[in-house]
Design a protein around this motif. Structure first.
Motif, PDB file in Angstrom:
ATOM      1  N   ARG A   8       0.827  -1.201   0.000  1.00  0.00           N
ATOM      2  CA  ARG A   8       0.000   0.000   0.000  1.00  0.00           C
ATOM      3  C   ARG A   8       0.867   1.259   0.000  1.00  0.00           C
ATOM      4  O   ARG A   8       0.632   2.188  -0.775  1.00  0.00           O
ATOM      5  CB  ARG A   8      -0.935   0.012   1.211  1.00  0.00           C
TER       6      ARG A   8
ATOM      7  N   ALA B 193       1.042   3.610  -3.249  1.00  0.00           N
ATOM      8  CA  ALA B 193       0.495   4.959  -3.067  1.00  0.00           C
ATOM      9  C   ALA B 193       1.478   5.995  -3.589  1.00  0.00           C
ATOM     10  O   ALA B 193       1.091   6.970  -4.255  1.00  0.00           O
ATOM     11  CB  ALA B 193       0.174   5.204  -1.594  1.00  0.00           C
TER      12      ALA B 193
ATOM     13  N   LEU C 239      -7.205   7.096  -1.420  1.00  0.00           N
ATOM     14  CA  LEU C 239      -6.391   8.312  -1.480  1.00  0.00           C
ATOM     15  C   LEU C 239      -7.223   9.538  -1.823  1.00  0.00           C
ATOM     16  O   LEU C 239      -6.675  10.638  -1.950  1.00  0.00           O
ATOM     17  CB  LEU C 239      -5.269   8.141  -2.505  1.00  0.00           C
TER      18      LEU C 239
END
Length: 236
Positions: free
Chosen positions: A35, A39, A70
């Motif tokens: 993650r 990201a 996000l």
């Protein structure tokens, strides 16, 4: 072989593969590491949130769910129903889930100018007519919108390296319809974005992803390879 026959065979393979593929992506020992790394990857190439994003060939929803978390408004499309089932399961626990729809990555059926970005991870190599696909994605974008894809040269020695079931699904007839399936350089993917009319095409080696793969391994039938982000923009 018709485009429909090619795509049907690809979709059947990925529907059957969906549970094992998704389980591998959800391994707890690297989930949070993934993650954080991904990201950073996507944030480096996409507009600031909130943006309207179309994730093509969304699979089990890894990219779509991350981008939604996000702050983006995300639509994910795929033709493999088994993958979409998994994607919807993951989305159910999110505060602002993506919407997942059945749709063809080569010819997404949305009005022109609907999105700020189109994303795709591990999709380019298995596209029928990738130049036509990226041209369609560009038409879906607003002025200045971005196409951002991540891929690698997965099978430079040929698709037989992917295992028996994979090789059966991606037989000679299917391979002949997929121009990037056995690409030997990521430059071939970048050239597709340029041929589709995108400006400022950039290729970025994803060193952090490579380190994760070396530490934790990759999916069965694959080798650890450098992945790249390839992006370009629609002219303003």
């Amino acid at each position: 072989m018709s485009d429909t026959s090619v795509q049907d065979r690809i979709d059947r393979y990925w529907t059957g593969r969906a549970p094992a593929y998704d389980d591998h992506q959800q391994r707890p020992e690297r989930r949070e590491l993934d993650r954080a790394v991904w990201a950073d990857v996507w944030s480096s190439v996409l507009p600031a949130a909130p943006a309207d994003v179309l994730d093509v060939g969304t699979g089990s929803g890894h990219v779509a769910c991350l981008l939604a978390s996000l702050g983006h408004t995300v639509t994910g499309i795929d033709l493999a129903e088994g993958m979409l089932d998994r994607a919807r399961e993951h989305a159910a626990g999110l505060a602002r889930p993506p919407r997942f729809l059945r749709g063809d990555a080569v010819a997404p059926d949305f009005p022109d100018g609907s999105f700020d970005a189109v994303t795709g991870r591990y999709v380019m190599w298995t596209l029928r007519d990738p130049v036509a696909a990226v041209r369609r994605w560009a038409a879906l974008l607003r002025p200045g919108g971005v196409v951002a894809v991540v891929d690698s040269t997965w099978f430079p020695e040929g698709l037989d390296a992917g295992g028996e079931a994979f090789a059966a699904a991606y037989d000679e007839e299917v391979r002949a319809a997929l121009p990037l399936a056995a690409a030997r350089s990521i430059d071939e993917t970048a050239d597709v974005l340029r041929a589709a009319g995108l400006d400022g095409v950039e290729v970025t080696a994803l060193e952090a992803v490579l380190e994760l793969d070396r530490a934790h391994g990759v999916a069965p039938g694959h080798e650890v390879r450098m992945q790249h982000a390839v992006s370009g923009r629609v002219p303003v």
